[in-house]
Scaffold this active site. Structure first.
Site, PDB file in Angstrom:
ATOM      1  N   GLY A  95     -16.915 -26.592   5.871  1.00  0.00           N
ATOM      2  CA  GLY A  95     -17.866 -26.843   7.040  1.00  0.00           C
ATOM      3  C   GLY A  95     -18.050 -28.102   7.401  1.00  0.00           C
ATOM      4  O   GLY A  95     -17.898 -29.092   6.731  1.00  0.00           O
ATOM      5  N   GLN A 128     -22.754 -34.729  11.506  1.00  0.00           N
ATOM      6  CA  GLN A 128     -21.874 -35.494  10.514  1.00  0.00           C
ATOM      7  C   GLN A 128     -20.854 -36.396  11.071  1.00  0.00           C
ATOM      8  O   GLN A 128     -20.094 -37.320  10.625  1.00  0.00           O
ATOM      9  CB  GLN A 128     -21.168 -34.558   9.381  1.00  0.00           C
ATOM     10  CG  GLN A 128     -22.322 -33.842   8.597  1.00  0.00           C
ATOM     11  CD  GLN A 128     -21.478 -32.925   7.542  1.00  0.00           C
ATOM     12  OE1 GLN A 128     -21.444 -31.862   8.082  1.00  0.00           O
ATOM     13  NE2 GLN A 128     -21.061 -33.252   6.509  1.00  0.00           N
ATOM     14  N   CYS A 158     -21.081 -32.379  -0.383  1.00  0.00           N
ATOM     15  CA  CYS A 158     -21.320 -32.503   1.052  1.00  0.00           C
ATOM     16  C   CYS A 158     -20.426 -33.835   1.431  1.00  0.00           C
ATOM     17  O   CYS A 158     -20.326 -34.586   0.882  1.00  0.00           O
ATOM     18  CB  CYS A 158     -22.924 -32.915   1.639  1.00  0.00           C
ATOM     19  SG  CYS A 158     -22.974 -33.197   3.291  1.00  0.00           S
ATOM     20  N   LEU A 159     -19.825 -33.639   2.531  1.00  0.00           N
ATOM     21  CA  LEU A 159     -18.650 -34.660   2.907  1.00  0.00           C
ATOM     22  C   LEU A 159     -19.430 -35.712   3.197  1.00  0.00           C
ATOM     23  O   LEU A 159     -18.945 -37.080   3.108  1.00  0.00           O
ATOM     24  CB  LEU A 159     -17.777 -34.127   4.129  1.00  0.00           C
ATOM     25  CG  LEU A 159     -16.854 -32.964   3.794  1.00  0.00           C
ATOM     26  CD1 LEU A 159     -16.298 -32.633   5.056  1.00  0.00           C
ATOM     27  CD2 LEU A 159     -15.930 -33.398   3.000  1.00  0.00           C
ATOM     28  N   HIS A 170     -26.112 -24.450   4.551  1.00  0.00           N
ATOM     29  CA  HIS A 170     -25.864 -25.899   4.434  1.00  0.00           C
ATOM     30  C   HIS A 170     -25.681 -26.703   5.874  1.00  0.00           C
ATOM     31  O   HIS A 170     -26.018 -27.628   6.218  1.00  0.00           O
ATOM     32  CB  HIS A 170     -24.682 -26.289   3.706  1.00  0.00           C
ATOM     33  CG  HIS A 170     -24.219 -27.700   3.392  1.00  0.00           C
ATOM     34  ND1 HIS A 170     -24.441 -28.058   2.198  1.00  0.00           N
ATOM     35  CD2 HIS A 170     -23.945 -28.577   4.199  1.00  0.00           C
ATOM     36  CE1 HIS A 170     -23.872 -29.496   2.580  1.00  0.00           C
ATOM     37  NE2 HIS A 170     -23.704 -29.648   3.524  1.00  0.00           N
ATOM     38  N   GLU A 171     -24.931 -25.892   6.957  1.00  0.00           N
ATOM     39  CA  GLU A 171     -24.642 -26.447   8.073  1.00  0.00           C
ATOM     40  C   GLU A 171     -25.631 -26.271   8.937  1.00  0.00           C
ATOM     41  O   GLU A 171     -26.047 -27.409   9.935  1.00  0.00           O
ATOM     42  CB  GLU A 171     -23.418 -26.043   8.788  1.00  0.00           C
ATOM     43  CG  GLU A 171     -22.118 -25.811   8.085  1.00  0.00           C
ATOM     44  CD  GLU A 171     -21.817 -27.049   7.236  1.00  0.00           C
ATOM     45  OE1 GLU A 171     -22.104 -28.117   7.758  1.00  0.00           O
ATOM     46  OE2 GLU A 171     -21.058 -27.269   6.247  1.00  0.00           O
ATOM     47  N   HIS A 184     -28.243 -29.359   8.103  1.00  0.00           N
ATOM     48  CA  HIS A 184     -27.517 -30.336   8.894  1.00  0.00           C
ATOM     49  C   HIS A 184     -28.030 -30.651  10.273  1.00  0.00           C
ATOM     50  O   HIS A 184     -28.661 -31.777  10.785  1.00  0.00           O
ATOM     51  CB  HIS A 184     -26.179 -30.607   8.965  1.00  0.00           C
ATOM     52  CG  HIS A 184     -25.516 -31.036   7.538  1.00  0.00           C
ATOM     53  ND1 HIS A 184     -25.718 -32.244   7.276  1.00  0.00           N
ATOM     54  CD2 HIS A 184     -24.498 -30.821   6.887  1.00  0.00           C
ATOM     55  CE1 HIS A 184     -24.941 -32.684   6.118  1.00  0.00           C
ATOM     56  NE2 HIS A 184     -24.154 -31.532   5.850  1.00  0.00           N
TER      57      HIS A 184
HETATM   58 NI    NI Z   1     -22.915 -31.337   4.288  1.00  0.00          NI
END
Ligand code: NI
Length: 176
Positions: free
Chosen positions: A46, A51, A90-91, A132-133, A136
């Site tokens: 995701g 991000q 998380c990226l 999670h998204e 963000h």
């Molecule tokens: Ni993330």
């Protein structure tokens, strides 16, 4: 289509609230498709627009078993039920995973890429990725949900793992 640079912690963009999308036009769809390319290039499940430095309420998700990526615009978690412990990465927080609490089940709504209203009920990894998204988009990171410092663990740097040792956590925990 393009792979965009991923913004990492502690960049302030990750702490800002993304704005509601008013019109699903060509530039917005190009952003969503670039986000999909970026998610694929980084082996994530995701990605949220913050991000890649864009404060618009757009997320993309593709679970490991799914053939098609999902694009959700103006996503909202409407109902959360139950609690469970999950491992999460998380990226935008590379090199770490943490243990946090997420919902067992969520009810969710968003617009898809054709401006159609989508409602769904999700559990498992999909529910986790959706929470999670959407976090963000509200400037929240999973590390904010950690109950203790011990709940965050550093992963070995890429290439550092001994070939004889199985990569445990890194392969099981999906970055979102
Ligand atoms: Ni993330």
């Amino acid at each position: 289509m393009a792979v965009l640079p991923i913004i990492t912690f502690p960049n302030a963009v990750l702490r800002q609230r993304a704005r509601k999308v008013r019109e699903i036009d060509k530039p917005l769809l190009r952003l969503a498709h670039d986000m999909i390319d970026t998610m694929h290039a980084n082996y994530g499940v995701g990605l949220a627009a913050n991000q890649v430095g864009v404060l618009k309420r757009v997320i993309v998700i593709q679970l490991p078993e799914e053939e098609e990526p999902r694009i959700y615009i103006n996503p909202e978690i409407v109902v959360r039920e139950g609690e469970r412990e999950v491992e999460e990465g998380c990226l935008s927080v590379p090199g770490y995973i943490g243990t946090i609490t997420r919902s067992i089940l969520v009810r969710f709504r968003a617009l898809d890429s054709t401006s159609k209203l989508v409602r769904l009920k999700a559990d498992g990894l999909l529910a986790q990725a959706l929470e999670h998204e959407v976090d963000h988009l509200n400037g929240v990171l999973y590390i904010d949900h950690l109950k203790s410092h011990e709940a965050l663990r550093e992963l070995p740097p890429p290439g550092a793992e001994d070939a004889a040792e199985p990569k445990e956590a890194a392969t099981e925990v999906h970055a979102v």
